[in-house]
Design a protein around this motif. Structure first.
Motif, mmCIF file in Angstrom:
data_model
loop_
_atom_site.group_PDB
_atom_site.id
_atom_site.type_symbol
_atom_site.label_atom_id
_atom_site.label_comp_id
_atom_site.label_asym_id
_atom_site.label_seq_id
_atom_site.Cartn_x
_atom_site.Cartn_y
_atom_site.Cartn_z
ATOM 1 N N LEU A 188 11.994 -41.945 19.833
ATOM 2 C CA LEU A 188 11.226 -42.834 18.970
ATOM 3 C C LEU A 188 10.595 -43.921 19.806
ATOM 4 O O LEU A 188 11.282 -44.607 20.559
ATOM 5 C CB LEU A 188 12.133 -43.459 17.920
ATOM 6 C CG LEU A 188 11.465 -44.470 16.993
ATOM 7 C CD1 LEU A 188 10.484 -43.787 16.054
ATOM 8 C CD2 LEU A 188 12.516 -45.242 16.188
ATOM 9 N N ARG A 210 14.106 -35.327 20.472
ATOM 10 C CA ARG A 210 13.545 -36.255 19.491
ATOM 11 C C ARG A 210 13.771 -37.664 20.010
ATOM 12 O O ARG A 210 14.908 -38.046 20.312
ATOM 13 C CB ARG A 210 14.257 -36.056 18.151
ATOM 14 C CG ARG A 210 13.898 -37.065 17.053
ATOM 15 C CD ARG A 210 12.478 -36.892 16.587
ATOM 16 N NE ARG A 210 12.300 -37.357 15.202
ATOM 17 C CZ ARG A 210 11.868 -38.588 14.859
ATOM 18 N NH1 ARG A 210 11.593 -39.477 15.785
ATOM 19 N NH2 ARG A 210 11.719 -38.888 13.584
ATOM 20 N N PRO A 231 16.002 -39.640 10.133
ATOM 21 C CA PRO A 231 15.947 -40.646 11.197
ATOM 22 C C PRO A 231 16.640 -41.925 10.730
ATOM 23 O O PRO A 231 16.558 -42.289 9.556
ATOM 24 C CB PRO A 231 14.441 -40.894 11.376
ATOM 25 C CG PRO A 231 13.764 -39.741 10.711
ATOM 26 C CD PRO A 231 14.681 -39.279 9.633
ATOM 27 N N THR A 232 17.341 -42.559 11.650
ATOM 28 C CA THR A 232 18.023 -43.804 11.302
ATOM 29 C C THR A 232 17.266 -45.003 11.851
ATOM 30 O O THR A 232 17.668 -46.143 11.660
ATOM 31 C CB THR A 232 19.450 -43.807 11.877
ATOM 32 O OG1 THR A 232 19.381 -43.460 13.258
ATOM 33 C CG2 THR A 232 20.322 -42.803 11.141
ATOM 34 N N ALA A 233 16.178 -44.729 12.560
ATOM 35 C CA ALA A 233 15.352 -45.809 13.102
ATOM 36 C C ALA A 233 13.891 -45.421 12.934
ATOM 37 O O ALA A 233 13.573 -44.245 12.741
ATOM 38 C CB ALA A 233 15.671 -46.009 14.580
ATOM 39 N N ASN A 264 14.985 -36.147 12.459
ATOM 40 C CA ASN A 264 15.709 -36.276 13.715
ATOM 41 C C ASN A 264 16.395 -34.914 13.905
ATOM 42 O O ASN A 264 16.732 -34.255 12.913
ATOM 43 C CB ASN A 264 16.745 -37.395 13.615
ATOM 44 C CG ASN A 264 17.275 -37.827 14.978
ATOM 45 O OD1 ASN A 264 16.922 -37.244 16.002
ATOM 46 N ND2 ASN A 264 18.137 -38.839 14.970
HETATM 47 C C1 LIG Z 1 18.629 -39.462 16.157
HETATM 48 O O1 LIG Z 1 20.019 -39.231 16.231
HETATM 49 C C2 LIG Z 1 20.600 -39.685 17.454
HETATM 50 C C3 LIG Z 1 22.059 -39.250 17.446
HETATM 51 O O2 LIG Z 1 22.718 -39.751 16.327
HETATM 52 C C4 LIG Z 1 20.439 -41.189 17.557
HETATM 53 O O3 LIG Z 1 20.967 -41.641 18.771
HETATM 54 C C5 LIG Z 1 18.950 -41.545 17.487
HETATM 55 O O4 LIG Z 1 18.772 -42.938 17.483
HETATM 56 C C6 LIG Z 1 18.346 -40.955 16.230
HETATM 57 N N1 LIG Z 1 16.904 -41.181 16.246
HETATM 58 C C7 LIG Z 1 16.246 -41.563 15.155
HETATM 59 C C8 LIG Z 1 14.775 -41.756 15.308
HETATM 60 O O5 LIG Z 1 16.785 -41.741 14.077
#
Ligand SMILES: *[C@@H]1O[C@H](CO)[C@@H](O)[C@H](O)[C@H]1NC(C)=O
Ligand SMILES: *[C@@H]1O[C@H](CO)[C@@H](O)[C@H](O)[C@H]1NC(C)=O
Length: 291
Positions: free
Chosen positions: A288, A286, A72-74, A234
């Protein structure tokens, strides 16, 4: 009982005991013994749960493409993206989801039969790890899960899982891989299939709960104290297709007649999935946030 199963498995080529399988499988606990205080809304499972009243489910099938996992990036878990293994489990289940934070109506003394695929992102190495195919049966306390040793599966493969409970005789479960190019499973020839392996019939006995069946995306419990769910990866959307439940009275159902559930874990950012059912289909995204 578990010891007996593992011993008897010594000669089986198609299954490996839990103790010899990847970490994820050993951790595939469903028992509710040491439940911690948790918000009522917390849930480790997304997907659709089909229930019957005064009718037995005789089979459930579902097809899905194995998703690609990412860190996950967030959200709260992104802070340890380079030190953590992220995972998500996709499976088809006949019997209750009995266990902690589950939506199940089946008693936790009844048995479940399920099979699925776990996918992993290795944050330390920064790579996708090989997906892992497994099956599980028994009561939550028995926690008997086995890997399908040698079952080749990679992201993008189309996988079908079918669990069957005949009125008489032993229940069975089958996992088939149609590969990355197949559009649908129905009418196609699987590249590989793993038949019911050790123990399913003998050990399920009459205890299988036939009033519930489900298509699930899960942040499974890790075998740690205090218990925590795996950090949810993710992942590209999981879309179950060609799904059907059949019952003894002749009814056929899909996710539109089922209860939808979502993964909701405060420590990982709240609501982590968005599930939608359509005729013959079910999509789990997925997300968030939210609660
Ligand atoms: C998961 O990946 C998608 C596509 O890159 C991105 O838009 C989304 O923010 C990501 N969600 C998380 C929780 O990292
Ligand atoms: C099984 O369910 C009962 C009743 O809901 C509960 O009291 C018991 O703790 C549960 N046992 C396990 C092992 O989860």
């Amino acid at each position: 009982m578990k010891t007996a199963i593992i011993t008897a498995l010594a000669g089986a080529l198609t299954a490996v005991p839990v103790s010899a399988s990847p970490e994820s499988l050993r951790h595939r606990g469903q028992t509710g013994g040491q439940q911690r205080q948790r918000r009522a809304a917390e849930s480790i499972q997304a997907g659709a749960v089909y229930s019957t009243v005064s009718d037995d489910i005789t089979s459930i099938t579902g097809t899905f493409r194995v998703p690609d996992p990412f860190a996950p990036t967030a959200g709260p878990t992104s802070a340890s993206a380079d030190r953590t293994t992220f995972a998500v489990s996709i499976y088809v289940s006949l019997g209750g989801l009995a266990g902690e934070a589950s939506a199940s109506a089946c008693a936790n003394t009844t048995s479940t039969l399920r099979a699925g695929i776990d996918v992993f992102w290795d944050g330390i190495g920064g790579t996708v790890m090989a997906p892992f195919a497994w099956y599980q049966f028994g009561t939550p306390a028995e926690n008997t899960a086995f890997g399908y040793a040698g079952f080749g599966v990679t992201g993008g493969d189309l996988v079908r899982i079918t669990a069957t409970a005949a009125e008489t005789g032993n229940p069975t479960i089958l996992i088939e891989n149609f590969g990355p190019d197949a559009k649908v499973a129905s009418g196609s020839t699987p590249r590989e299939s793993a038949p019911p392996t050790y123990g399913v019939g003998d050990n399920l006995g009459a205890s299988l709960c036939k009033s519930e069946a489900s298509w699930i995306v899960e942040a499974y419990w890790l075998d740690e104290q205090p218990r925590v769910p795996v950090a949810l990866a993710n992942f590209t959307d999981v879309t179950f297709t060609e799904l059907a439940v059949k019952t003894k009275s002749g009814k056929t159902g899909d996710a539109t007649g089922a209860k939808l559930v979502e993964i909701n874990l405060a420590a990982q950012g709240g609501l982590l999935t968005k599930t939608a059912a359509s005729t013959g289909g079910l999509q789990v995204k997925r997300v968030l946030g939210g609660a």
